[in-house]
Design a protein around this motif. Sequence first.
Motif, PDB file in Angstrom:
ATOM      1  N   ASP A 179       0.434  -0.762  -0.113  1.00  0.00           N
ATOM      2  CA  ASP A 179       0.288  -0.224   0.391  1.00  0.00           C
ATOM      3  C   ASP A 179       1.145   1.176   0.250  1.00  0.00           C
ATOM      4  OD1 ASP A 179      -2.091   1.397   0.331  1.00  0.00           O
ATOM      5  OD2 ASP A 179      -2.752   0.967   2.347  1.00  0.00           O
ATOM      6  N   ARG A 180       0.815   2.300  -1.436  1.00  0.00           N
ATOM      7  CA  ARG A 180       2.479   2.724  -1.088  1.00  0.00           C
ATOM      8  C   ARG A 180       1.670   4.210  -0.527  1.00  0.00           C
ATOM      9  NH1 ARG A 180       1.906   5.353  -7.905  1.00  0.00           N
ATOM     10  NH2 ARG A 180       0.143   5.670  -7.476  1.00  0.00           N
ATOM     11  N   GLY A 181       0.213   4.238  -0.100  1.00  0.00           N
ATOM     12  CA  GLY A 181      -0.277   5.672   0.724  1.00  0.00           C
ATOM     13  C   GLY A 181      -0.694   4.929   1.912  1.00  0.00           C
ATOM     14  N   TYR A 182      -0.331   4.327   2.524  1.00  0.00           N
ATOM     15  CA  TYR A 182       0.103   3.773   3.549  1.00  0.00           C
ATOM     16  C   TYR A 182       1.331   3.507   4.453  1.00  0.00           C
ATOM     17  CZ  TYR A 182      -0.927   1.625   8.388  1.00  0.00           C
ATOM     18  OH  TYR A 182      -1.029   0.773   9.539  1.00  0.00           O
ATOM     19  N   ILE A 183       2.275   3.934   4.890  1.00  0.00           N
ATOM     20  CA  ILE A 183       3.723   2.947   5.370  1.00  0.00           C
ATOM     21  C   ILE A 183       3.292   2.780   7.018  1.00  0.00           C
ATOM     22  CG2 ILE A 183       6.287   2.641   5.423  1.00  0.00           C
ATOM     23  CD1 ILE A 183       5.132   2.910   3.024  1.00  0.00           C
TER      24      ILE A 183
ATOM     25  N   GLU B  13      -2.025  10.438  -4.310  1.00  0.00           N
ATOM     26  CA  GLU B  13      -2.983   9.824  -4.598  1.00  0.00           C
ATOM     27  C   GLU B  13      -4.041  10.434  -4.823  1.00  0.00           C
ATOM     28  OE1 GLU B  13      -2.544   6.767  -5.948  1.00  0.00           O
ATOM     29  OE2 GLU B  13      -1.216   5.128  -3.967  1.00  0.00           O
ATOM     30  N   LYS B  70      -1.388  11.180   6.818  1.00  0.00           N
ATOM     31  CA  LYS B  70      -2.468  10.771   5.882  1.00  0.00           C
ATOM     32  C   LYS B  70      -2.225  10.143   5.359  1.00  0.00           C
ATOM     33  CE  LYS B  70      -4.414  14.624   8.047  1.00  0.00           C
ATOM     34  NZ  LYS B  70      -5.121  14.250   9.429  1.00  0.00           N
ATOM     35  N   ILE B  71      -3.034   9.786   5.306  1.00  0.00           N
ATOM     36  CA  ILE B  71      -3.487   7.994   4.290  1.00  0.00           C
ATOM     37  C   ILE B  71      -3.734   8.396   2.957  1.00  0.00           C
ATOM     38  CG2 ILE B  71      -5.016   5.971   3.880  1.00  0.00           C
ATOM     39  CD1 ILE B  71      -3.576   5.423   6.449  1.00  0.00           C
ATOM     40  N   ASP B  72      -3.038   7.556   2.062  1.00  0.00           N
ATOM     41  CA  ASP B  72      -2.674   7.865   0.901  1.00  0.00           C
ATOM     42  C   ASP B  72      -2.564   9.352   0.521  1.00  0.00           C
ATOM     43  OD1 ASP B  72      -4.725   6.333  -0.343  1.00  0.00           O
ATOM     44  OD2 ASP B  72      -5.898   6.682   0.493  1.00  0.00           O
ATOM     45  N   VAL B  73      -1.597  10.103   1.805  1.00  0.00           N
ATOM     46  CA  VAL B  73      -0.442  10.855   0.908  1.00  0.00           C
ATOM     47  C   VAL B  73       1.131   9.798   0.359  1.00  0.00           C
ATOM     48  CG1 VAL B  73       1.607  13.065   1.571  1.00  0.00           C
ATOM     49  CG2 VAL B  73      -1.620  12.946   1.928  1.00  0.00           C
ATOM     50  N   LEU B  74       1.653  10.293   0.149  1.00  0.00           N
ATOM     51  CA  LEU B  74       2.815   9.670  -0.869  1.00  0.00           C
ATOM     52  C   LEU B  74       3.924  10.145  -0.239  1.00  0.00           C
ATOM     53  CD1 LEU B  74       2.576   8.843  -4.120  1.00  0.00           C
ATOM     54  CD2 LEU B  74       0.960   7.041  -2.406  1.00  0.00           C
ATOM     55  N   TYR B 170      10.659   6.922  -4.123  1.00  0.00           N
ATOM     56  CA  TYR B 170      10.060   5.614  -2.934  1.00  0.00           C
ATOM     57  C   TYR B 170       9.639   5.144  -3.330  1.00  0.00           C
ATOM     58  CZ  TYR B 170       5.808   5.860  -0.149  1.00  0.00           C
ATOM     59  OH  TYR B 170       4.107   5.077   0.883  1.00  0.00           O
ATOM     60  N   LEU B 171       8.772   5.580  -5.089  1.00  0.00           N
ATOM     61  CA  LEU B 171       7.540   4.319  -5.373  1.00  0.00           C
ATOM     62  C   LEU B 171       8.470   2.988  -6.028  1.00  0.00           C
ATOM     63  CD1 LEU B 171       5.287   7.032  -6.704  1.00  0.00           C
ATOM     64  CD2 LEU B 171       5.131   5.647  -4.896  1.00  0.00           C
ATOM     65  N   ILE B 174       9.210   0.851  -3.209  1.00  0.00           N
ATOM     66  CA  ILE B 174       7.386   0.256  -2.386  1.00  0.00           C
ATOM     67  C   ILE B 174       7.421  -0.551  -3.820  1.00  0.00           C
ATOM     68  CG2 ILE B 174       5.226   0.497  -2.434  1.00  0.00           C
ATOM     69  CD1 ILE B 174       5.998   1.746  -0.224  1.00  0.00           C
TER      70      ILE B 174
END
Lengths: 564, 177
Positions: A179-183, B13, B70-74, B170-171, B174
Motif C-alpha cells: 500500500d504505497r499510500g500507507y506505510i 494519490e 495521512k493515508i494516501d499521501v505519498l 520512494y515508489l 515500494i
Amino acid sequence: MITGSEALMQALIHEGVDTVFGYPGGSIMPVFDAMFDHQNDFKQVLVRHEQGAAHAAQGYARSSGKVGVCIVTSGPGATNTITGVADAMLDSTPVVVIAGQVAAGFLGTDAFQEVDLVGVTQPITKWSYQIRRPEDIAWAVARAFHIAGTGRPGPVVLDFAKNAQVGMVDFKPTAISVDRGYIAVPETDPKSVAEAAALINAAQRPLLLSGQGVELGDATEELRTFVEKADIPVGCTLLGLSTLPHGHRLRKGMLGMHGNLGPNTKTNECDLLIAVGMRFDDRVTGRLDAYAKQAKVIHLDIDPAEINKNVHADVAVLGDCKHTLALLTEAIEEAKHTEWIDSFAPYEEKEWNEVINQAIHPEEGPLRMGEVARAVSEASGNKAILVTDVGQNQMMSARYFQYTQKRSIITSGGLGTMGFGIPAAIGATFGAPDRTVCLFMGDGGIQMSIQEFGTIMETGAPVKMILLNNNYLGNVRQWQELFFGKRYSFTPMVNPDYMKIAEAYRIPAQTVTERANLADAINTMLTTDGPYLLEVAIMQGENVMPMTPPGGAVNVMMMNATDC
Amino acid sequence: MEKKLYTLIVHSENIAGLLNQITAVFTRRQINIESINASASSIKGVHRYTITAWSDEDTIIKVTKQIEKKIDVLQAHYYVDGEIFMQEVALFKVSTPILLDNPLISKTIRRYGARIMEANAVYAVVEKSGVTDEISALRAELDAFNCVLQYVSSGRIAVTRDTAEHVNEYLEKINHK
C-alpha cells in the motif's frame, strides 16, 4: 453473484471477526438482514445506543488485541459513534465503524438521515472511506482492517451507501499486500539504534517511560528483557500501566498528573529519558519548559509524527518496538544502577506515608475510593482487567489496582470520555472471555451510559461493576475546591436508587456503606456468575493525590489540598 | 523562532477529499495558507500540491509530518526559497482608455516583461509570470495608474533544485517490495 451486504459478511468473516456490536436503522437494514443468516459465524451484540457500540468495540479491541467492529445506521446512528471514534483515535485503538449511508444517488441532497460522515470523521480517524459501489467492498474492508490494525492502530470509518449494500457483486476476498499510500511501520535506522545504545551505556541515571505502544506492539517481554539488562527504572503511563507487572523491582509506578511521586520527581533528575510507545501527553509532562530539561531523550515510536512533537528527542528510534527494543537489548552493555534505583525509595516512602497508606488502609470514617480499588484488585488475585470510566474513579482505580498481566487496563486516556466505562467493559468481556473484568465508575459516568445495562441484561456480559458513589462529580469538585475557590457549581448531584435500576435490569447488586462489609461484598460480586453491581458509598470530598496542578512542573506535586 | 515563507510539496494519490485533510493540518495549528496549487505530477495517477505558508521551522516540520501521515499521501517535504525554482502567474484586466491615455502604462508593462494577451476598445488583459515580489511590484505600479479593473494571481508552483527525486525513489522502492 451476491449482494453487497452479503459481500460485507464474507469480508468480515475473512478478516476473522468474531464479534460485532451494532444497532440497526433504515440505511443499514440490508446489512442487518444479511447478518441474520450469520448468527453462528460471529457474535452479534445489540447495544442500547450507538456510542455504546463504538466504546464496546474499543473495549473488545483493547482486551483482545484484535480489531473491534461496530455497525450502525446513517445520520444519527453514525454521529452517535463519533465520541467513540475520537476516543479510539487519541488512544490508538483499532476499531472499524461501518455506517449505513443513503444511496449514492441521494448523496448531497440532504436526504433523510444523510450526514457527510466522511467529512465529519476525517479529522478523527486514521482513514474514512465511502463505499459507493459493491465492487469496492472487498478492497475497502480489507484496507480498513489493515489500516486500523497495523502500525499505530486507530479507528477507520466505512460509510456504506445503501445502493452498494443491495447491488450484486462477484465477491472475492482481498488482502492488502503493498500500500504505497500507507506505510504501517517506518524503517529502523541502524545508526539510531547505535546512537541510542551509546547514550544508554553512558547514562548514570536512566529512566524509561513505558506507554501503551509496548502493549500494542506486543513487546512486554522485550521491554522486560531490555530494562533488566540495562537496569533501568520504569515509569508507566496511564495506558501503559500493565506493560511491566507490579512487583517487578524496576517498576516505579505511574507517570503524570496523578501519578507517583518517584517517577515524576525523577523525570527531572535523570540524565537519560527513554520513551517507548508514548506520546508525551500534557497530562504526563505538565509544563513542557520545565520537563526533563537536564536529560538526553531517546524516543522509540512507530509514528514518525510523534517524534519532537512535544518533547525534543536527541535520538529517535523509529519502528516497531518489539523489534527496536530487541535490537537495543542486543546493542547495549549490561549495567547496574543500584544507587539511582535506590534513590526512588524515599519518594515512595513519602508518598506511602502522606497519601497511599490513608487511601488504602483508612481505619475510620467513610469508605474511600483507594481502599475499594485495592481490595477489588487483591480479591481478583491482581489478575482482573481494570476498565474505568473517567474522573476520580479512574485515577484512584488506576493508581491502586495492581497489574500482573498485560492488557489489564482499559481506560479513556486521551479523550477522557465519561460514559466510556460500561460499554467498554461489556466489549472487554467479549474480547477476553477468560478474564475477570472489573469496571470502576462514578455516579456521574454511570448515568452517561446507563442504558447499556440493557445490553448487559440481554447478553449476560459478566461485568463486575463497582460504582463509587459520593453524590458528586468528584473530579470537577476537586478542581473547584483547589482552583476555583470552593465554588461547587454543577457538581453536587441527586442520584437515583441504583439498586432499583439494577433490579429493573435483573442485575444482581448490593450497596456497601460500612468498611466491615466491604470484603464480603467484593467476594460476593466476584463469585456471582455473570454481571454484578456493587455500589459503594464513599467519602464525600475526597481528593485524588498527589497531584501536579495543571500547567505545573512535573516534579512539583501537591501531597494534599493544603499544598495548593 | 524566526518565521519564513516555506513551500511544501506534497505528493498523493488522486483521491477526492485529500486536499481537505491536508489543509486541515494547517487549520488545526492556526496557520494561514498563503497560496495553494493542486495539479497532476510527472507520475501517472499521482497528484501534487504546492503550498506556501509563513511559519517557523519547528512548526513546519510538524505540519509536514502530520500531512505525510495521512493515508494516501505519498510524501511531503518542505523547502525554503533557495531550494526551489518557483513561479507564479498574474492576470491584470486594465482599462484600454486609460492605457491609451498614459504611455507610461505600456512602458511599465514592457519593463516588467509582462505580455498583453488581449486588447479591445474597453479593456486589455496583461499576463505576468514571475516571483511574488515582481508581481506585487507590477501590481503596485499599475494600481498607481488607476487602470486595474481586475487582478488575480495563481498560487506558487515550484520544482526542487535537488538532483534526487524523492517520490520516484520512494515508489520504486515500494514496487520492489
